[in-house]
Design a protein around this motif. Structure first.
Motif, PDB file in Angstrom:
ATOM      1  N   THR A  11       0.815  -1.211   0.000  1.00  0.00           N
ATOM      2  CA  THR A  11       0.000   0.000   0.000  1.00  0.00           C
ATOM      3  C   THR A  11       0.847   1.259   0.000  1.00  0.00           C
ATOM      4  N   HIS A  38      -6.189  13.231  -9.040  1.00  0.00           N
ATOM      5  CA  HIS A  38      -4.834  12.826  -9.443  1.00  0.00           C
ATOM      6  C   HIS A  38      -4.879  12.528 -10.936  1.00  0.00           C
ATOM      7  N   THR A  71       2.581   7.315  -9.365  1.00  0.00           N
ATOM      8  CA  THR A  71       1.237   6.765  -9.518  1.00  0.00           C
ATOM      9  C   THR A  71       0.440   6.900  -8.224  1.00  0.00           C
ATOM     10  N   THR A  72       1.159   7.023  -7.114  1.00  0.00           N
ATOM     11  CA  THR A  72       0.499   7.128  -5.813  1.00  0.00           C
ATOM     12  C   THR A  72       1.017   8.336  -5.059  1.00  0.00           C
ATOM     13  N   THR A 130      -5.196   8.508   0.177  1.00  0.00           N
ATOM     14  CA  THR A 130      -4.227   8.026  -0.798  1.00  0.00           C
ATOM     15  C   THR A 130      -4.784   8.321  -2.181  1.00  0.00           C
ATOM     16  N   SER A 131      -3.967   8.956  -2.994  1.00  0.00           N
ATOM     17  CA  SER A 131      -4.400   9.397  -4.311  1.00  0.00           C
ATOM     18  C   SER A 131      -3.714   8.551  -5.373  1.00  0.00           C
ATOM     19  N   ASN A 132      -4.500   7.900  -6.205  1.00  0.00           N
ATOM     20  CA  ASN A 132      -3.945   7.062  -7.260  1.00  0.00           C
ATOM     21  C   ASN A 132      -4.275   7.647  -8.622  1.00  0.00           C
ATOM     22  N   GLU A 133      -3.281   7.758  -9.459  1.00  0.00           N
ATOM     23  CA  GLU A 133      -3.459   8.359 -10.779  1.00  0.00           C
ATOM     24  C   GLU A 133      -4.527   7.624 -11.579  1.00  0.00           C
ATOM     25  N   SER A 142      -1.213  15.941  -8.231  1.00  0.00           N
ATOM     26  CA  SER A 142      -2.410  15.639  -7.450  1.00  0.00           C
ATOM     27  C   SER A 142      -2.866  16.944  -6.814  1.00  0.00           C
TER      28      SER A 142
END
Lengths: 114, 116
Positions: A99, B71, B31-32, B49-52, B77
């Protein structure tokens, strides 16, 4: 639950003396371990990390940390403290679960006295 | 190491307005990304948590409609605090996951938000 403990809110040390900032963790597996420093109104600055290998890790500004798996500790040390080392120090652990999240300790304020 | 920037570094706004904070990875693709909030003399609290290219994952207790995260690219982001109130005043820090060979988060310098 996974956690990171920094048992001391504040550490005072005289300039020139060795310093230790403590960190213990409760995380399963083989986590990555980090130390960061924060000056007032600034972001976190990276000091050092342990991923694998030698238990003694050397980092920026003369800091080092020792990884102790049996005691699940990762204490930050410096042989000779400087007044400019006075800041807020955070220990962080990243469980190797994919994670990429960090679990932060509560922070320890280091005060180096001239 | 890799560099992450945040803009603005400080912002003051009136209650009820919205504020956007940008987080950019300058020399790597992320990507994160992560958004944290820090209260005075306290630790960092992970907000999301920011995911592209996908929806952000919010931590328990964080209002997703209040703190909008986008993002849209591998280097940017954004966090938008909607209808800000004085209790939203805080220090907001973003970070970006550097991936291999770094295997660590790189932190931005933070944004001080003050809501009047």
């Amino acid at each position: 639950a996974q956690s990171v403990a920094q048992p001391e809110d504040q550490v005072n040390v005289a300039e020139g003396n060795p310093l230790t900032v403590k960190c213990t963790y409760s995380v399963s597996g083989n986590p990555y371990l980090f130390w960061y420093v924060q000056y007032p109104n600034r972001g976190l600055q990276f000091l050092l990390k342990y991923i694998t290998g030698d238990n003694l890790v050397k980092g920026s500004y003369g800091f080092e940390a020792e990884f102790n798996k049996s005691q699940t500790s990762f204490h930050l040390k410096k042989p000779s403290a400087l007044v400019s080392d006075s800041a807020l120090y955070f220990c962080a652990v990243s469980p190797t679960s994919g994670t990429y999240k960090y679990i932060f300790g509560t922070g320890t304020r280091l005060k180096v006295l001239a | 190491g890799a560099v992450v920037s945040q803009h603005p570094s400080r912002v003051i706004c009136k209650s009820g307005t919205s504020v956007k904070i940008e987080c950019r990875s300058l020399d790597f693709q992320a990507t994160t990304m992560f958004w944290y909030r820090q209260f005075p003399k306290q630790s960092l609290m992970l907000m999301a948590t920011s995911n592209e290219g996908s929806k952000a994952t919010y931590e328990q207790g964080v209002e997703k409609d209040k703190f909008l995260i986008n993002h849209a690219s591998l280097t940017l982001s954004t966090l938008t605090v909607t209808s800000a109130h004085p209790e939203d005043s805080s220090f907001y820090i973003c970070s970006a996951w550097g991936g291999a060979p770094y295997n660590e988060q790189f932190f931005g310098p933070g944004t001080r938000l003050t809501v009047l």
